[in-house]
Scaffold this active site. Structure first.
Site, PDB file in Angstrom:
ATOM      1  N   LYS A 177      30.623 -51.603  -3.871  1.00  0.00           N
ATOM      2  CA  LYS A 177      29.504 -51.085  -4.465  1.00  0.00           C
ATOM      3  C   LYS A 177      28.826 -52.605  -5.103  1.00  0.00           C
ATOM      4  O   LYS A 177      29.201 -52.476  -6.024  1.00  0.00           O
ATOM      5  CB  LYS A 177      29.221 -49.863  -5.389  1.00  0.00           C
ATOM      6  N   GLU A 252      40.288 -55.103 -12.767  1.00  0.00           N
ATOM      7  CA  GLU A 252      40.586 -56.526 -13.733  1.00  0.00           C
ATOM      8  C   GLU A 252      38.833 -56.259 -13.992  1.00  0.00           C
ATOM      9  O   GLU A 252      37.933 -56.280 -14.239  1.00  0.00           O
ATOM     10  CB  GLU A 252      39.682 -57.643 -11.789  1.00  0.00           C
ATOM     11  N   CYS A 286      34.679 -63.657 -16.728  1.00  0.00           N
ATOM     12  CA  CYS A 286      35.499 -63.391 -17.099  1.00  0.00           C
ATOM     13  C   CYS A 286      37.230 -64.096 -18.004  1.00  0.00           C
ATOM     14  O   CYS A 286      37.480 -64.321 -18.671  1.00  0.00           O
ATOM     15  CB  CYS A 286      35.942 -62.315 -16.205  1.00  0.00           C
ATOM     16  N   GLU A 382      34.074 -60.565 -25.957  1.00  0.00           N
ATOM     17  CA  GLU A 382      33.511 -60.921 -25.499  1.00  0.00           C
ATOM     18  C   GLU A 382      31.839 -61.019 -24.975  1.00  0.00           C
ATOM     19  O   GLU A 382      31.529 -59.752 -25.231  1.00  0.00           O
ATOM     20  CB  GLU A 382      34.058 -60.149 -23.809  1.00  0.00           C
TER      21      GLU A 382
HETATM   22  P1  NAD Z   1      29.679 -53.533 -15.541  1.00  0.00           P
HETATM   23  O1  NAD Z   1      31.509 -52.957 -15.761  1.00  0.00           O
HETATM   24  O2  NAD Z   1      29.012 -53.169 -16.342  1.00  0.00           O
HETATM   25  O3  NAD Z   1      30.031 -52.832 -14.371  1.00  0.00           O
HETATM   26  C1  NAD Z   1      30.890 -53.251 -13.090  1.00  0.00           C
HETATM   27  C2  NAD Z   1      30.323 -52.367 -11.781  1.00  0.00           C
HETATM   28  O4  NAD Z   1      30.723 -51.191 -12.009  1.00  0.00           O
HETATM   29  C3  NAD Z   1      28.506 -52.507 -11.975  1.00  0.00           C
HETATM   30  O5  NAD Z   1      28.856 -52.317  -9.868  1.00  0.00           O
HETATM   31  C4  NAD Z   1      28.406 -50.989 -11.779  1.00  0.00           C
HETATM   32  O6  NAD Z   1      27.287 -50.199 -10.885  1.00  0.00           O
HETATM   33  C5  NAD Z   1      29.791 -50.025 -11.844  1.00  0.00           C
HETATM   34  N1  NAD Z   1      29.814 -49.109 -12.847  1.00  0.00           N
HETATM   35  C6  NAD Z   1      28.990 -49.075 -13.930  1.00  0.00           C
HETATM   36  N2  NAD Z   1      29.423 -47.940 -14.415  1.00  0.00           N
HETATM   37  C7  NAD Z   1      30.379 -47.074 -13.500  1.00  0.00           C
HETATM   38  C8  NAD Z   1      30.985 -45.639 -13.979  1.00  0.00           C
HETATM   39  N3  NAD Z   1      31.415 -45.005 -14.185  1.00  0.00           N
HETATM   40  N4  NAD Z   1      31.347 -45.568 -12.171  1.00  0.00           N
HETATM   41  C9  NAD Z   1      31.808 -46.992 -12.348  1.00  0.00           C
HETATM   42  N5  NAD Z   1      30.865 -47.732 -11.297  1.00  0.00           N
HETATM   43  C10 NAD Z   1      30.337 -47.957 -12.611  1.00  0.00           C
HETATM   44  O7  NAD Z   1      30.329 -55.159 -15.506  1.00  0.00           O
HETATM   45  P2  NAD Z   1      29.356 -56.332 -15.657  1.00  0.00           P
HETATM   46  O8  NAD Z   1      28.268 -56.410 -16.259  1.00  0.00           O
HETATM   47  O9  NAD Z   1      28.811 -55.977 -13.946  1.00  0.00           O
HETATM   48  O10 NAD Z   1      30.444 -57.452 -15.084  1.00  0.00           O
HETATM   49  C11 NAD Z   1      30.647 -58.818 -16.064  1.00  0.00           C
HETATM   50  C12 NAD Z   1      31.940 -58.028 -16.991  1.00  0.00           C
HETATM   51  O11 NAD Z   1      32.962 -58.367 -15.398  1.00  0.00           O
HETATM   52  C13 NAD Z   1      32.830 -58.834 -17.690  1.00  0.00           C
HETATM   53  O12 NAD Z   1      33.305 -58.414 -18.649  1.00  0.00           O
HETATM   54  C14 NAD Z   1      33.491 -59.634 -16.932  1.00  0.00           C
HETATM   55  O13 NAD Z   1      34.600 -60.001 -18.426  1.00  0.00           O
HETATM   56  C15 NAD Z   1      34.040 -58.850 -16.215  1.00  0.00           C
HETATM   57  N6  NAD Z   1      34.580 -59.542 -15.005  1.00  0.00           N
HETATM   58  C16 NAD Z   1      35.871 -59.927 -14.836  1.00  0.00           C
HETATM   59  C17 NAD Z   1      36.399 -60.476 -13.991  1.00  0.00           C
HETATM   60  C18 NAD Z   1      38.139 -60.431 -13.580  1.00  0.00           C
HETATM   61  O14 NAD Z   1      38.466 -60.527 -12.522  1.00  0.00           O
HETATM   62  N7  NAD Z   1      39.314 -59.779 -14.207  1.00  0.00           N
HETATM   63  C19 NAD Z   1      35.717 -61.004 -13.022  1.00  0.00           C
HETATM   64  C20 NAD Z   1      34.259 -60.760 -13.212  1.00  0.00           C
HETATM   65  C21 NAD Z   1      33.517 -60.221 -13.851  1.00  0.00           C
END
Ligand code: NAD
Length: 480
Positions: A177, A252, A286, A382
């Site tokens: 997804k 992650e 991230c 962050e």
């Molecule tokens: P987010 O947590 O808002 O969303 C990530 C994904 O989760 C999306 O596909 C979203 O639709 C889905 N999602 C949201 N609520 C959910 C739920 N209740 N159940 C299942 N899925 C759900 O994050 P974002 O804004 O898309 O991405 C940015 C974040 O990702 C930042 O915090 C960044 O640091 C982190 N990130 C981490 C890494 C890593 O490798 N550690 C890499 C890239 C991004």
């Protein structure tokens, strides 16, 4: 509306609408206009995707295929990705304003994810232990089942491929997804997998919002593994959802990376990487080096060179070859970053450069701030944008203390020409990855993941094998 692009779900190798026909708008953040629509998945669409993946795992050829044959098919997908690299990069650049050259770099890295894990599973060996009791015991790594993978918007293709590649390489079937903000390139990838000859159901793409689409796959007891990349807050919800059916999770999550520059560093190199670490991808990384600590003796000189380098970045259209910095990926995210920038002003931060663009675009300029208190939100939380908060330090101990004084622990960087200090400090930093005199370089055999609010578990090389398989011990009597 008629000429908008459309990104459906990919189920059983077919691109399909949502069962109830619902769609949502997909934005081009640089132009600030809707350029596409995507299928908005609900619970019934999640059920359809899981049913397909389950059938492909329980009855299909993929988990039963020889390792060499599976590797060949994954390499065929990688070949197609390479051949269509410009097309795929165009999707990510349009969808999130990523400068085109950076998007092409992400495609190359995604290709490498597939090639690496295809070969890793093909060549992987187990262990045999001769036992004094007249038995021998060996380990076997069989596929785990159906994998639910959820990815963010900042590296739309690359983050998704980092989950999908090891999952399918190890013989699992997968439902990905993508983020609702960036459905384009991952949907395209699902189509390429069909073209590469993947059996139906091996790679399904479910588009839609975190809830209900994402939560419907993480909470379904037909799913055997949940791998998630995204924010720490969502990660906790995903973990709770997977716990309802005891599916192992790999999370992650967010970061607030420390970047420590000692007075004995190669300053040109440190400035170069400090800029990359916080302004590449407009800071939407991230692993960003968002907390910069510079030793007193070089503070003023370093700041001057860092500010000059930040101001030399070319801000503009992601498709202009001169551009290396563009707008933020969505209006929602722009508003979030703006609130931190305004907060930093209110809290008395000193702005050395940057701020919010005043042309109505969703650009926050490369921003460098110091003078904030250690409990100020822009310093602790962050921001996930092009905002670097700088502090000075005197001693090595102080630098280590400042770097570790955070709930996050994804990564850290340090710059020094002193070999002993490099090893000593790297060992003391509480982070999943430490870069010394560099940034962003990865060997996919090493563990990747975070400490504290930055995640649970590790992926990469054998760490991915542990997660995406069911390791089994077989004990055999060999004496009569
Ligand atoms: P987010 O947590 O808002 O969303 C990530 C994904 O989760 C999306 O596909 C979203 O639709 C889905 N999602 C949201 N609520 C959910 C739920 N209740 N159940 C299942 N899925 C759900 O994050 P974002 O804004 O898309 O991405 C940015 C974040 O990702 C930042 O915090 C960044 O640091 C982190 N990130 C981490 C890494 C890593 O490798 N550690 C890499 C890239 C991004």
């Amino acid at each position: 509306m008629a000429d908008l692009e459309f990104f459906g779900h990919i189920v059983d190798n077919e691109e399909v609408e949502s069962i109830d026909g619902k769609r949502f708008d997909v934005w081009n953040p640089w132009k600030r206009e809707v350029w596409a629509q995507a299928a908005e998945g609900g619970e019934k669409d999640a059920d359809r995707a899981i049913t397909s993946a389950r059938k492909a795992f329980d009855e299909g050829p993929w988990p039963r295929m020889g390792r060499v044959e599976r590797a060949k098919m994954i390499h065929r997908l990688a070949d197609l990705m390479e051949a269509r690299a410009d097309e795929i990069a165009t999707l990510d650049s349009t969808n999130m304003a990523k400068p085109f050259e950076q998007a092409k770099h992400d495609v190359a890295r995604s290709v490498w994810n597939f090639r690496f894990f295809a070969d890793h599973q093909r060549d992987s060996v187990g262990e045999v232990y001769p036992m004094d009791s007249g038995h021998h015991s060996y380990s076997e790594f069989g596929p785990a089942g159906v994998v639910a993978a959820i990815s963010p918007w900042n590296f739309p293709l690359m983050m998704a491929s980092w989950k999908i590649a090891p999952a399918i390489a190890w013989g699992n079937t997968c439902i990905i997804k993508p983020s609702e903000d960036t459905p384009a390139s991952v949907t395209y990838l699902g189509g390429l997998a069909a073209e590469a000859g993947f059996p139906p159901g091996v790679l399904n793409v479910l588009n839609g919002y975190g809830h209900p689409a994402g939560s419907a796959i993480t909470g379904d007891d037909r799913v055997d593994r949940v791998t998630f990349t995204g924010s720490s807050t969502t990660g906790k919800a995903v973990m709770a959802s997977a716990a309802t059916h005891l599916a192992p999770v790999s999370l992650e999550l967010g970061g607030k990376g420390a970047n420590i520059v000692f007075a004995d560093a190669d300053i040109d190199n440190a400035v170069y990487w400090a800029v990359e670490a916080i302004f590449r991808n407009a800071g939407q990384i991230c692993l960003a080096g968002s907390r910069l600590f510079v030793q007193d003796a070089i503070y003023d000189e370093f700041m001057k060179r860092f500010v000059d380098a930040a101001e030399a970045l070319t801000i503009g259209d992601p498709f202009d070859p001169a551009t290396n910095f563009s707008s933020l990926a969505s209006k929602r995210h722009f508003d979030k970053v703006v609130s931190y920038v305004e907060g930093a002003r209110d809290l008395g931060g000193t702005f050395h450069t940057g701020g919010i663009a005043e042309d109505g675009s969703w650009v926050v300029k490369p921003t460098i701030i110091d003078g904030l208190a250690l409990d100020a939100a822009p310093y602790c939380e962050e921001i996930f944008g092009p905002v670097c908060v700088v502090n000075r330090f005197e001693t090595e101990e102080e630098a280590v203390h400042l770097a570790n004084d955070t709930r996050y622990g994804l990564n850290a960087m340090l710059f020094t020409e002193n070999l002993s200090r490099a090893h000593r400090v790297a060992s003391k930093l509480r982070a999943g990855t430490v870069w010394v005199n560099c940034f962003f370089i990865r060997d996919l055999r090493t563990p990747f993941g975070g400490v504290g609010d930055s995640g649970v578990g590790r992926e990469g090389g054998n760490f991915s094998r542990e997660f995406f398989t069911e390791p089994k011990a077989v004990v055999m009597q060999i004496t009569s």
